[in-house]
Design an enzyme around this catalytic site. Structure first.
Site, PDB file in Angstrom:
ATOM      1  N   ARG A 110       0.902  -1.159   0.000  1.00 13.91           N
ATOM      2  CA  ARG A 110       0.000   0.000   0.000  1.00 13.91           C
ATOM      3  C   ARG A 110       0.935   1.201   0.000  1.00 13.91           C
ATOM      4  NH1 ARG A 110      -5.543   0.972   3.011  1.00 13.91           N
ATOM      5  NH2 ARG A 110      -6.092  -0.140   1.101  1.00 13.91           N
ATOM      6  N   HIS A 137      -6.501   1.521  -7.250  1.00 12.51           N
ATOM      7  CA  HIS A 137      -6.788   0.511  -6.205  1.00 12.51           C
ATOM      8  C   HIS A 137      -7.387  -0.715  -6.912  1.00 12.51           C
ATOM      9  CE1 HIS A 137      -7.370  -1.168  -2.364  1.00 12.51           C
ATOM     10  NE2 HIS A 137      -8.299  -0.384  -1.853  1.00 12.51           N
ATOM     11  N   GLN A 140      -9.364  -3.659  -5.061  1.00 15.08           N
ATOM     12  CA  GLN A 140     -10.695  -3.227  -4.647  1.00 15.08           C
ATOM     13  C   GLN A 140     -11.681  -3.344  -5.803  1.00 15.08           C
ATOM     14  OE1 GLN A 140     -11.839  -2.002  -1.509  1.00 15.08           O
ATOM     15  NE2 GLN A 140     -13.723  -2.477  -2.598  1.00 15.08           N
ATOM     16  N   ASP A 228     -17.115   7.117  -2.698  1.00  8.76           N
ATOM     17  CA  ASP A 228     -15.949   6.877  -1.838  1.00  8.76           C
ATOM     18  C   ASP A 228     -15.756   8.117  -0.972  1.00  8.76           C
ATOM     19  OD1 ASP A 228     -13.617   5.822  -0.744  1.00  8.76           O
ATOM     20  OD2 ASP A 228     -12.402   6.056  -2.562  1.00  8.76           O
ATOM     21  N   CYS A 267     -16.175   1.276  -1.228  1.00 11.35           N
ATOM     22  CA  CYS A 267     -15.061   0.382  -0.874  1.00 11.35           C
ATOM     23  C   CYS A 267     -14.830   0.313   0.635  1.00 11.35           C
ATOM     24  CB  CYS A 267     -13.794   0.830  -1.595  1.00 11.35           C
ATOM     25  SG  CYS A 267     -13.202   2.455  -1.079  1.00 11.35           S
ATOM     26  N   ARG A 295     -13.108  -8.972  -1.191  1.00 15.61           N
ATOM     27  CA  ARG A 295     -11.665  -8.686  -1.218  1.00 15.61           C
ATOM     28  C   ARG A 295     -10.892  -9.974  -0.922  1.00 15.61           C
ATOM     29  NH1 ARG A 295      -9.801  -3.496  -0.282  1.00 15.61           N
ATOM     30  NH2 ARG A 295      -7.785  -4.436  -0.751  1.00 15.61           N
TER      31      ARG A 295
HETATM   32  N1  NVA Z   1      -9.891   6.625  -1.849  1.00 14.49           N
HETATM   33  C1  NVA Z   1      -9.623   6.082  -0.538  1.00 14.49           C
HETATM   34  C2  NVA Z   1      -9.777   4.599  -0.542  1.00 14.49           C
HETATM   35  C3  NVA Z   1      -9.578   3.937   0.802  1.00 14.49           C
HETATM   36  C4  NVA Z   1      -9.645   2.447   0.748  1.00 14.49           C
HETATM   37  C5  NVA Z   1      -8.232   6.475  -0.105  1.00 14.49           C
HETATM   38  O1  NVA Z   1      -7.305   6.432  -0.940  1.00 14.49           O
HETATM   39  O2  NVA Z   1      -8.041   6.855   1.054  1.00 14.49           O
HETATM   40  N1   CP Z   2     -11.191  -0.627   1.010  1.00 15.78           N
HETATM   41  C1   CP Z   2      -9.978  -0.728   1.567  1.00 15.78           C
HETATM   42  O1   CP Z   2      -8.946  -0.853   0.895  1.00 15.78           O
HETATM   43  O2   CP Z   2      -9.987  -0.696   2.936  1.00 15.78           O
HETATM   44  P1   CP Z   2      -8.740  -0.564   3.901  1.00 15.78           P
HETATM   45  O3   CP Z   2      -8.201   0.834   3.753  1.00 15.78           O
HETATM   46  O4   CP Z   2      -9.297  -0.814   5.273  1.00 15.78           O
HETATM   47  O5   CP Z   2      -7.688  -1.571   3.526  1.00 15.78           O
END
Ligand code: NVA
Ligand code: CP
Length: 310
Positions: A110, A137, A140, A228, A267, A295
């Site tokens: 990540r 992502h 997801q 989102d 998500c 997931r």
């Molecule tokens: N768009 C959000 C998704 C979190 C899973 C982020 O990047 O924080």
């Molecule tokens: N949707 C998602 O990726 O959740 P987390 O940030 O909890 O991993």
């Protein structure tokens, strides 16, 4: 030794490969029906394999679903926070990739920046999986497509609406429609429109992706409304985003504009009362917890794609 089979973005794969990953995930999910959650697949296809999970940002779903999924396949995981690694003190991503490749069989990251993902993948000699960057992502959206196809119909026959920030999850949705078909209508303020490079990619694919500013127009005739967070983990301009995105809240009124059969996806984590109201999150149309569950299933299939027999 061949090149490692990375999973970096949906746009890197053709429809046959993506559909293969989706159908394997469906089969594995089906086969586990009624099993205790912690049980492993009898054939333990990833026995003896080690997956490193690097987090430059927080996570609940990504961490737990990869950890559980890898164990269900017979493998093991190591969770690494970048703050506790020499990465946090300036060791390069490329050197980190070379070192980890000597210890583990695959790396999920990540990443705070998309370039961290691509640098890791270039230097690693083991598969690298994108567990979210500031730009995309893909795990997801593979779970989202699996969920929508379970509940409604193949994506190629559907119209899907994205309402709100044209962010990383939206970009992977554009990639999904570009590769698998379907129509994507994006309702977003001009200031938060999707990345122009991703839109140029969509045009070059002939993908049916339309961007508009009206949320009502974006949801009309839609099979599923998706939103989102207004402020993603890498964003720093929270106040202006709240102002711009207030008219894009997914509430009962907007869902009614989509039609009585429209589903809702997010998500997660959701900010109830901001981008979505409780009444939509908790409605019969909401698929958010199936999405979260998927997931696990889709990432097991992605792990097998990256690490399984060639
Ligand atoms: N768009 C959000 C998704 C979190 C899973 C982020 O990047 O924080
Ligand atoms: N949707 C998602 O990726 O959740 P987390 O940030 O909890 O991993």
């Amino acid at each position: 030794m061949g090149a490692p089979r990375h999973f970096l973005d949906i746009s890197d794969f053709d429809a046959a490969t993506l559909n293969g990953i989706l159908s394997q995930a469906r089969a594995m999910k089906q086969a586990r029906k009624g099993w205790p959650k912690g049980l492993r697949e009898a054939d333990e296809p990833l026995k003896g394999r080690m997956l490193a999970l690097i987090f430059e940002r927080p996570s609940t779903r990504t961490r737990v679903s990869f950890e559980v999924g890898m164990r269900q396949l017979g493998g093991e995981t190591l969770v690494l926070s970048s703050n506790d690694m020499q990465l946090g003190r300036g060791e390069t991503i490329a050197d980190t990739a070379r070192v980890l490749s000597r210890y583990v069989d695959a790396i999920m990251i990540r990443a705070a920046r998309h370039s961290n993902l691509t640098e890791l993948a270039e230097a690693a000699t083991v598969p690298v999986i994108n567990g979210l960057t500031n730009l995309t992502h893909p795990c997801q959206v593979m779970a989202d497509v699996m969920t929508l196809e379970e509940h409604v119909a193949p994506l190629k026959n559907l119209t899907v609406s994205w309402v709100g920030d044209g962010n990383n999850v939206a970009a992977s949705w554009i990639h999904a429609v570009g590769r698998l078909g379907g129509t994507l209508k994006i309702g977003t303020p001009k200031e938060l429109a999707p990345d122009p490079q991703v839109m140029a990619w969509a045009r070059a694919q002939g993908a049916r992706v339309q961007v508009m500013t009206s949320p009502e127009e974006a949801v009309s005739g839609s099979h599923c409304v998706i939103t989102d967070a207004w402020v993603s983990m890498h964003d720093t301009d929270a106040a202006s985003r709240h102002n711009l995105l207030k008219p894009y809240q997914v509430n009962k009124r907007l869902m009614a504009a989509a039609g009585p059969d429209a589903k809702f996806m997010h998500c997660l984590p959701a900010h109830r009362g901001e981008e979505v109201t409780d009444e939509v999150m908790d409605s019969a149309s909401s698929l958010v917890f199936d999405e979260a569950e998927n997931r696990l299933h889709i990432q097991k299939s992605i792990l097998l794609h990256c690490l399984g027999p060639k």
